[in-house]
Design an enzyme around this catalytic site. Structure first.
Site, PDB file in Angstrom:
ATOM      1  N   GLU A   1      40.048  -0.926 -76.897  1.00  0.00           N
ATOM      2  CA  GLU A   1      39.567  -0.147 -76.280  1.00  0.00           C
ATOM      3  C   GLU A   1      38.773   1.012 -77.717  1.00  0.00           C
ATOM      4  O   GLU A   1      39.160   1.178 -79.084  1.00  0.00           O
ATOM      5  CB  GLU A   1      40.974   1.222 -76.242  1.00  0.00           C
ATOM      6  CG  GLU A   1      39.395   2.642 -75.295  1.00  0.00           C
ATOM      7  CD  GLU A   1      41.431   3.635 -74.478  1.00  0.00           C
ATOM      8  OE1 GLU A   1      42.668   3.029 -75.576  1.00  0.00           O
ATOM      9  OE2 GLU A   1      40.868   4.586 -73.968  1.00  0.00           O
TER      10      GLU A   1
ATOM     11  N   LYS B   1      36.374   4.367 -68.446  1.00  0.00           N
ATOM     12  CA  LYS B   1      37.006   4.438 -67.887  1.00  0.00           C
ATOM     13  C   LYS B   1      37.398   5.287 -67.168  1.00  0.00           C
ATOM     14  O   LYS B   1      36.669   6.172 -67.338  1.00  0.00           O
ATOM     15  CB  LYS B   1      37.699   4.350 -69.152  1.00  0.00           C
ATOM     16  CG  LYS B   1      39.347   4.901 -69.485  1.00  0.00           C
ATOM     17  CD  LYS B   1      39.729   5.245 -70.660  1.00  0.00           C
ATOM     18  CE  LYS B   1      41.222   5.181 -70.548  1.00  0.00           C
ATOM     19  NZ  LYS B   1      41.760   5.819 -72.007  1.00  0.00           N
TER      20      LYS B   1
ATOM     21  N   CYS C   1      43.237   0.735 -70.903  1.00  0.00           N
ATOM     22  CA  CYS C   1      44.289   1.917 -71.302  1.00  0.00           C
ATOM     23  C   CYS C   1      44.711   2.698 -69.985  1.00  0.00           C
ATOM     24  O   CYS C   1      45.316   1.582 -69.352  1.00  0.00           O
ATOM     25  CB  CYS C   1      43.791   2.975 -72.125  1.00  0.00           C
ATOM     26  SG  CYS C   1      45.052   3.616 -73.399  1.00  0.00           S
TER      27      CYS C   1
END
Lengths: 573, 573
Positions: free
Chosen positions: B44, B110, B146
């Site tokens: 990330e 994300k 994540c």
């Protein structure tokens, strides 16, 4: 004539002092009831104080806040009350309770949760999803909270379309220079766009790095200000709103009925209209309009006073260097706490000019504060001897200079620890930006009054204080006119290490406050090399600021909670 | 057999070092290409480092990050690349770029933005709204980031239903003790629930208060771990995934076709399947499983090393008091930086026991680090004389004690300033909690290695270090066994001021890490008065922690960026 008597209580809550806050709220309810107000409103999270931050992770805190709300609800006799609290069930909400006749009539949940700058509301709160209108004393009222009013459509327009005639927007909106104008424009637009009475109620008082400035406002449906509360002081702003006039102006809206839903806005009955004979209101005194400098000075005084008092201190001490920063800090502290609660300490070294001591003595004489003189030479020589083997063969420089600043920090902290007085630090924003300060030295202390005041503004504030407050001309002429110096080595001047402050402060404003980057700042006409060096210096000194005392925010962006920079990073432009 | 060779590059990015990060990424791309991997993934925001915080407000930073991405995209020849970056257009997104044949094939945004604890993603990013599946080397792959993997339905299940056979979840997930087990369980569930190969790629290395531990994992569709990366070290984890086996297990899913959309998941063609003859992979060495104590020790070493190195320092100094905290700090620093880069400084006062000096000398001899002895008596007497008029008639107490600690802070900082070595502070979490430390004294320094290590864990770590690292038994027996003392007055012991550490640490864990409040903690069986006093002491000392050096987080909640408490507040339970 159908009219509504609205009271806005701009109060100074203390975070976590639930009982103290409730006592204050109940006192203001009594006061507003005496004035036969139909409704009295209190600021955003007035019950808990703002921002309560991680206290909201404590179940006991949330519970006690709900119990405190009940005490407020019970006091809503013969008057309706709107009060900010933290609604806590499975989720927590930034909420406004609507109470009347000793009962909770409704709860509004804030819809727009600011998560930028000094605000972190998405960390804590869930957003609301309803747009209620409350009929209070027969009058449909839209309640919403702070950020909610900054959006044109939801919730205000929806509440208006459901029939609301008055908007009461409750805030805990921290001050910065220039913000009041933005608020005025925004609320005027909200009022005139919706043809609605619009009340903007703000909290007042200091809370750590923030200071709330009050200055609540009531607008008529044409967007004109009807009444305005005091700045930086508690106030009860009461106004009679002529609803017949409103009706004439808003014929396009349907006459709303209790229990119905117009679009997304549900209408909730709180209390019926009752014919009352009431005494005529005295017009609220129009607060003196503060100029920009006066306003910043007042913010500093309020924030300083509340930080000291809310932390349980009554007295402060300040290292007086003979420079302008410590002189201004002493003025602010004296105006905030009274001269008997301020101690100046002058700590001459072998590099101090005699003028510095004389100037500090004159300053304290002017302000009427006590001054102690503690020469640091004995400790200074001791350190030199202690380190002479280790430093042998090296050239004297920053290490030797900082030793003196840290001796002074130690002296001030020893007095602080001994007598339980708080040390105020004196560094300004330009120094904090450039790291032109000694960690654990002049940066040692509990509260940094001028942390967000650029050096050029320090001069402006001093001149303003000298001209506008008693005792007049408290800051000696010599302090204002001599070239700034840290006096940590012979003939040292700030100008040897830093760009001229008038240029530096402009670059810093562009970089820190306006978030412009290198490329954008040089288009403003500044020397590219100077801009590059300034930005790199600011960024490299983040480690010092991470350990700095908290200080008051007075600009749109301060070093502190609203600006989050990594320390270990390599993007220096 | 249809198989996919997946490479996970767990790298140590530096925030803002865009060029350095790109160089590292390109090196790992070359490495993975040599191993004929079909895809190599990076963590990330690997391009910018995590968290970049307000650097993301700089247009130049965002622009340079996009330019850096282009350099990575160009390197995607004969191998597909997934890399974390900041996508910036009108809004900014926490994003993953998918590149192949030197071209950008897609960008994933994300969806779940953590805004709690140490995370503030809602401050910066807008959430993504699409659930793409990328066909890479003929194999449909779900990419997400994540927090996205912690939710059962979106995006993973949606991507699976659109045909994905492999999930690649890229992370910058900070370490805390116990977290890896949570990650394993979560990813195993995600893999087995969806009958999908699931790769968890984590960053590695220290960034201010955070340390990323790597320990990347690849799970088979039954939720079993196929391969695991090293902890706290860069690693390239490469694995052959047998897709024929997967097909047998997931017959319920439709065979997906390029360009079609299944539900919300759009399918994007990146690169066709190509028959390759490739060398057999050597199995990835299984990393030694670290126990809890070893893992924390390694986190401290990694975090300490990276804070020092990423800030441009090579050498550190530590005040050695003869106590266990400074001894452990010296061990960690020596293991992180090498013995030639650690200086111990012992600064005896009139209250120091001779044993303290001897113990420190023995410790430094054991570790092979240099030690300087600088007695502070000259400065101590000087301060006493300087303040004797002001302090006349008062009883000696904390003020006099703190003077000594601040003299030591001044000595260490003078050496730091003179030689450009970083001071490591030595306070532990129990002391930081209770304010049992001197601001600008023993709290003076750049990095607080043990800031999140409770005192009882300090003992455990010392015993572990003595038993498991060379030189063995570096911490002298006497340091481990003597009662803790600040030695700021005669016969002082921690136990005079603080509860016993084994009880205190349990209460602190309940209060700080588990966010329990007074009522909840006393139900665990602790003395109510002690719990009340502990909570009040912790809260009242927030002002000290606000000025503390940053330190590494190793528990689920550290004092620092993940815990936000007001200073001026009155809810002390």
């Amino acid at each position: 004539m159908r009219s509504f008597r609205l009271a806005l209580a701009q109060i100074n809550s203390t975070v976590g002092d639930l009982q103290g806050n409730v006592r204050k709220i109940r006192d203001y309810i009594d006061y507003a009831r005496d004035l036969t107000a139909d409704l009295v409103a209190f600021p955003e999270t007035a019950i808990t104080g703002y921002p309560a931050e991680d206290l909201m992770h404590k179940p006991a805190f949330l519970r006690d806040n709900l119990a405190a709300l009940q005490q407020v609800v019970q006091a809503s006799k013969e008057i309706a009350v709107v009060v900010g609290f933290v609604d806590a069930d499975e989720d927590i909400f930034n909420a406004a309770a609507i109470a009347s006749n000793g009962k909770l009539a409704g709860v509004y949940h804030k819809i727009h949760l600011p998560t930028y700058g000094v605000f972190d509301e998405d960390r804590y709160f869930r957003r609301g999803e309803t747009y209620p209108v409350y009929i209070i004393a027969g009058t449909p009222i839209a309640i919403n909270i702070c950020e909610d009013a900054w959006y044109p459509v939801e919730p205000t327009q929806i509440q208006r379309e459901a029939g609301a005639e008055i908007l009461v927007n409750i805030n805990a909106s921290p001050y910065h220079s220039g913000k009041q104008l933005d608020r005025e424009r925004m609320m005027a637009t909200r009022a005139s766009d919706n043809k609605i009475y619009a009340a903007y109620l703000n909290a007042v008082g200091g809370q750590d790095e923030l200071v709330f400035d009050g200055a609540s406002m009531i607008f008529n449906p044409e967007g004109q200000i009807l009444a305005k509360g005091a700045s930086f002081e508690e106030d009860l702003l009461v106004s009679d709103l002529d609803l017949d006039a409103l009706l004439r102006s808003r014929l396009k809206y349907p006459r709303m009925r209790t229990g119905t839903t117009h679009g997304l806005g549900k209408v909730v009955m709180v209390s019926e209209f009752q014919e009352k004979s009431r005494p005529r209101l005295k017009p609220h005194p129009t607060p003196t309009s503060l100029g920009r400098t006066a306003e910043i000075y007042q913010a500093l005084v309020t924030g300083c006073r509340d930080y000291v008092v809310k932390n349980g201190f009554s007295k402060v001490l300040i290292g007086l260097s003979g420079g302008i920063d410590s002189a201004l800090t002493a003025c602010v502290a004296t105006d905030a706490l009274g001269k008997e609660n301020v101690l100046g300490v002058t700590m001459p070294s072998r590099h101090s000019s005699p003028g510095s001591i004389d100037d500090s003595v004159l300053l304290s004489k002017n302000l009427g504060i006590e001054i102690w003189t503690i020469p640091i030479e004995p400790a200074h020589s001791a350190f030199q001897n202690m380190l002479k083997d280790q430093f042998a063969g090296t050239v004297a420089g920053v290490a030797e200079e900082n030793i003196q600043a840290r001796i002074r920090g130690n002296v001030l902290m020893a007095i602080s620890n001994k007598f339980s007085w708080l040390v105020l630090t004196t560094g300004n924003k330009s120094e904090m930006a450039m790291g032109y300060a000694t960690l654990y030295g002049d940066m040692a202390g509990g509260f940094a009054v001028l942390k967000d005041v650029p050096k050029t503004m320090v001069y402006e504030l001093c001149r303003w204080r000298n001209a506008n407050k008693l005792p007049a001309n408290a800051v000696p002429y010599n302090i204002i006119t001599k070239p700034p110096s840290a006096e940590l080595k012979p003939n040292q001047k700030d100008a040897d290490s830093l760009p001229a402050y008038d240029v530096l402060d402009q670059i810093l404003k562009a970089y820190v406050e306006e978030d412009l980057d290198y490329g954008e700042i040089i288009t403003l006409g500044f020397d590219p090399a100077l801009v590059q060096r300034t930005i790199a210096t600011v960024d490299r000194n983040e480690y010092k600021r991470k350990q700095a005392a908290p200080g008051l925010r007075v600009t749109s962006k301060a070093f502190g909670m609203g600006r989050r920079f990594p320390i270990a990073q390599r993007f220096l432009r």
